[in-house]
Design a protein around this motif. Structure first.
Motif, PDB file in Angstrom:
ATOM      1  N   ARG A 104      18.149   7.823  12.465  1.00  0.00           N
ATOM      2  CA  ARG A 104      18.244   6.649  11.598  1.00  0.00           C
ATOM      3  C   ARG A 104      18.456   7.076  10.136  1.00  0.00           C
ATOM      4  NH1 ARG A 104      16.733   1.995  14.097  1.00  0.00           N
ATOM      5  NH2 ARG A 104      15.609   2.211  16.054  1.00  0.00           N
ATOM      6  N   ALA A 105      19.221   6.274   9.418  1.00  0.00           N
ATOM      7  CA  ALA A 105      19.368   6.455   7.972  1.00  0.00           C
ATOM      8  C   ALA A 105      18.189   5.749   7.322  1.00  0.00           C
ATOM      9  CB  ALA A 105      20.677   5.853   7.484  1.00  0.00           C
ATOM     10  N   VAL A 106      17.386   6.494   6.558  1.00  0.00           N
ATOM     11  CA  VAL A 106      16.202   5.925   5.922  1.00  0.00           C
ATOM     12  C   VAL A 106      16.469   5.789   4.428  1.00  0.00           C
ATOM     13  CG1 VAL A 106      13.720   6.158   5.538  1.00  0.00           C
ATOM     14  CG2 VAL A 106      14.729   7.009   7.672  1.00  0.00           C
ATOM     15  N   HIS A 107      16.275   4.592   3.917  1.00  0.00           N
ATOM     16  CA  HIS A 107      16.463   4.297   2.504  1.00  0.00           C
ATOM     17  C   HIS A 107      15.113   3.906   1.918  1.00  0.00           C
ATOM     18  CE1 HIS A 107      20.850   4.129   2.969  1.00  0.00           C
ATOM     19  NE2 HIS A 107      20.562   3.633   4.164  1.00  0.00           N
ATOM     20  N   GLY A 108      14.872   4.269   0.667  1.00  0.00           N
ATOM     21  CA  GLY A 108      13.630   3.918  -0.007  1.00  0.00           C
ATOM     22  C   GLY A 108      13.913   3.134  -1.268  1.00  0.00           C
ATOM     23  N   VAL A 109      13.240   2.003  -1.432  1.00  0.00           N
ATOM     24  CA  VAL A 109      13.419   1.180  -2.619  1.00  0.00           C
ATOM     25  C   VAL A 109      12.071   0.751  -3.178  1.00  0.00           C
ATOM     26  CG1 VAL A 109      15.683   0.327  -1.901  1.00  0.00           C
ATOM     27  CG2 VAL A 109      13.672  -0.983  -1.329  1.00  0.00           C
ATOM     28  N   ALA A 137      19.659   1.671  10.519  1.00  0.00           N
ATOM     29  CA  ALA A 137      19.105   1.898   9.181  1.00  0.00           C
ATOM     30  C   ALA A 137      17.696   1.319   9.057  1.00  0.00           C
ATOM     31  CB  ALA A 137      20.009   1.274   8.130  1.00  0.00           C
ATOM     32  N   VAL A 138      16.871   2.023   8.284  1.00  0.00           N
ATOM     33  CA  VAL A 138      15.524   1.556   7.958  1.00  0.00           C
ATOM     34  C   VAL A 138      15.412   1.573   6.438  1.00  0.00           C
ATOM     35  CG1 VAL A 138      13.043   2.014   8.127  1.00  0.00           C
ATOM     36  CG2 VAL A 138      14.537   2.518  10.066  1.00  0.00           C
ATOM     37  N   VAL A 139      14.920   0.488   5.872  1.00  0.00           N
ATOM     38  CA  VAL A 139      14.709   0.403   4.429  1.00  0.00           C
ATOM     39  C   VAL A 139      13.210   0.307   4.180  1.00  0.00           C
ATOM     40  CG1 VAL A 139      15.161  -0.899   2.325  1.00  0.00           C
ATOM     41  CG2 VAL A 139      16.937  -0.719   4.086  1.00  0.00           C
ATOM     42  N   VAL A 140      12.655   1.304   3.486  1.00  0.00           N
ATOM     43  CA  VAL A 140      11.241   1.315   3.128  1.00  0.00           C
ATOM     44  C   VAL A 140      11.123   0.667   1.759  1.00  0.00           C
ATOM     45  CG1 VAL A 140       9.226   2.751   2.650  1.00  0.00           C
ATOM     46  CG2 VAL A 140      10.843   3.431   4.444  1.00  0.00           C
ATOM     47  N   VAL A 141      10.441  -0.467   1.690  1.00  0.00           N
ATOM     48  CA  VAL A 141      10.228  -1.173   0.424  1.00  0.00           C
ATOM     49  C   VAL A 141       8.816  -0.855  -0.038  1.00  0.00           C
ATOM     50  CG1 VAL A 141      10.206  -3.397  -0.754  1.00  0.00           C
ATOM     51  CG2 VAL A 141      11.798  -3.000   1.139  1.00  0.00           C
ATOM     52  N   ASP A 142       8.709  -0.111  -1.130  1.00  0.00           N
ATOM     53  CA  ASP A 142       7.409   0.303  -1.651  1.00  0.00           C
ATOM     54  C   ASP A 142       6.798  -0.820  -2.476  1.00  0.00           C
ATOM     55  OD1 ASP A 142       5.272   1.992  -2.159  1.00  0.00           O
ATOM     56  OD2 ASP A 142       6.220   2.866  -3.927  1.00  0.00           O
ATOM     57  N   GLU A 143       5.530  -1.097  -2.230  1.00  0.00           N
ATOM     58  CA  GLU A 143       4.777  -2.109  -2.961  1.00  0.00           C
ATOM     59  C   GLU A 143       5.478  -3.462  -2.921  1.00  0.00           C
ATOM     60  OE1 GLU A 143       1.932  -1.586  -5.276  1.00  0.00           O
ATOM     61  OE2 GLU A 143       1.933   0.564  -5.583  1.00  0.00           O
ATOM     62  N   LEU A 144       5.688  -3.963  -1.734  1.00  0.00           N
ATOM     63  CA  LEU A 144       6.374  -5.237  -1.543  1.00  0.00           C
ATOM     64  C   LEU A 144       5.750  -6.358  -2.376  1.00  0.00           C
ATOM     65  CD1 LEU A 144       8.549  -6.816   0.045  1.00  0.00           C
ATOM     66  CD2 LEU A 144       6.771  -7.285   1.735  1.00  0.00           C
ATOM     67  N   GLY A 145       4.443  -6.331  -2.550  1.00  0.00           N
ATOM     68  CA  GLY A 145       3.751  -7.374  -3.295  1.00  0.00           C
ATOM     69  C   GLY A 145       4.151  -7.455  -4.755  1.00  0.00           C
ATOM     70  N   LEU A 146       4.765  -6.405  -5.297  1.00  0.00           N
ATOM     71  CA  LEU A 146       5.200  -6.431  -6.692  1.00  0.00           C
ATOM     72  C   LEU A 146       6.535  -7.139  -6.873  1.00  0.00           C
ATOM     73  CD1 LEU A 146       4.234  -2.843  -7.902  1.00  0.00           C
ATOM     74  CD2 LEU A 146       3.005  -4.989  -8.247  1.00  0.00           C
ATOM     75  N   LEU A 147       7.259  -7.327  -5.782  1.00  0.00           N
ATOM     76  CA  LEU A 147       8.535  -8.030  -5.867  1.00  0.00           C
ATOM     77  C   LEU A 147       8.283  -9.529  -5.994  1.00  0.00           C
ATOM     78  CD1 LEU A 147      10.621  -6.303  -3.047  1.00  0.00           C
ATOM     79  CD2 LEU A 147      10.649  -5.815  -5.497  1.00  0.00           C
ATOM     80  N   GLY A 148       9.148 -10.200  -6.713  1.00  0.00           N
ATOM     81  CA  GLY A 148       9.064 -11.646  -6.801  1.00  0.00           C
ATOM     82  C   GLY A 148       9.555 -12.280  -5.515  1.00  0.00           C
ATOM     83  N   THR A 149       9.246 -13.541  -5.348  1.00  0.00           N
ATOM     84  CA  THR A 149       9.659 -14.264  -4.144  1.00  0.00           C
ATOM     85  C   THR A 149      11.174 -14.239  -3.992  1.00  0.00           C
ATOM     86  OG1 THR A 149       7.743 -15.706  -4.347  1.00  0.00           O
ATOM     87  CG2 THR A 149       9.541 -16.474  -2.943  1.00  0.00           C
ATOM     88  N   ARG A 150      11.883 -14.478  -5.075  1.00  0.00           N
ATOM     89  CA  ARG A 150      13.347 -14.504  -5.012  1.00  0.00           C
ATOM     90  C   ARG A 150      13.896 -13.137  -4.605  1.00  0.00           C
ATOM     91  NH1 ARG A 150      16.631 -17.650  -9.438  1.00  0.00           N
ATOM     92  NH2 ARG A 150      15.288 -19.190  -8.469  1.00  0.00           N
TER      93      ARG A 150
END
Length: 104
Positions: free
Chosen positions: A10-15, A56-69
């Motif tokens: 898998r292609a792993v992406h980090g954001v 593909a897998v996208v790792v979203v770090d600290e999802l709670g810091l992102l806004g709803t939009r």
């Protein structure tokens, strides 16, 4: 988790919200070329600059810091064209132990 996904081919992406936190994801084993700030990732994904398919897998770090939009934008991006890529979200406690590494 990162090593397991990579072993599956898998292609792993980090954001993350900011570059500094996104850079920390490289320490978890995600290729530095696949690590981006959230807005940069989203723009590249919408423009087709990132190959997001069902492997593909996208790792979203600290999802709670992102806004709803921002969160909905990411979800909308994943549904575009029914590409089927997976999203893995972390929280602050998970980041302290680094994604992909045991906390023990």
């Amino acid at each position: 988790m990162v090593a397991a996904w990579q072993a599956q081919g898998r292609a792993v992406h980090g954001v993350s919200l900011a570059w500094r936190q996104a850079d920390d994801l490289a320490e978890a084993g995600i290729d530095r070329g696949n690590v981006r700030a959230f807005s940069v990732f989203l723009d590249a994904a919408k423009a087709g600059g990132i190959a997001l398919d069902r492997r593909a897998v996208v790792v979203v770090d600290e999802l709670g810091l992102l806004g709803t939009r921002q969160g909905w934008s990411c979800c909308g991006c994943s549904r575009r064209g029914a590409s089927g890529w997976r999203c893995w979200a972390t929280t602050g406690s998970a980041r302290r132990s680094r994604p992909g590494r045991s906390s023990t």
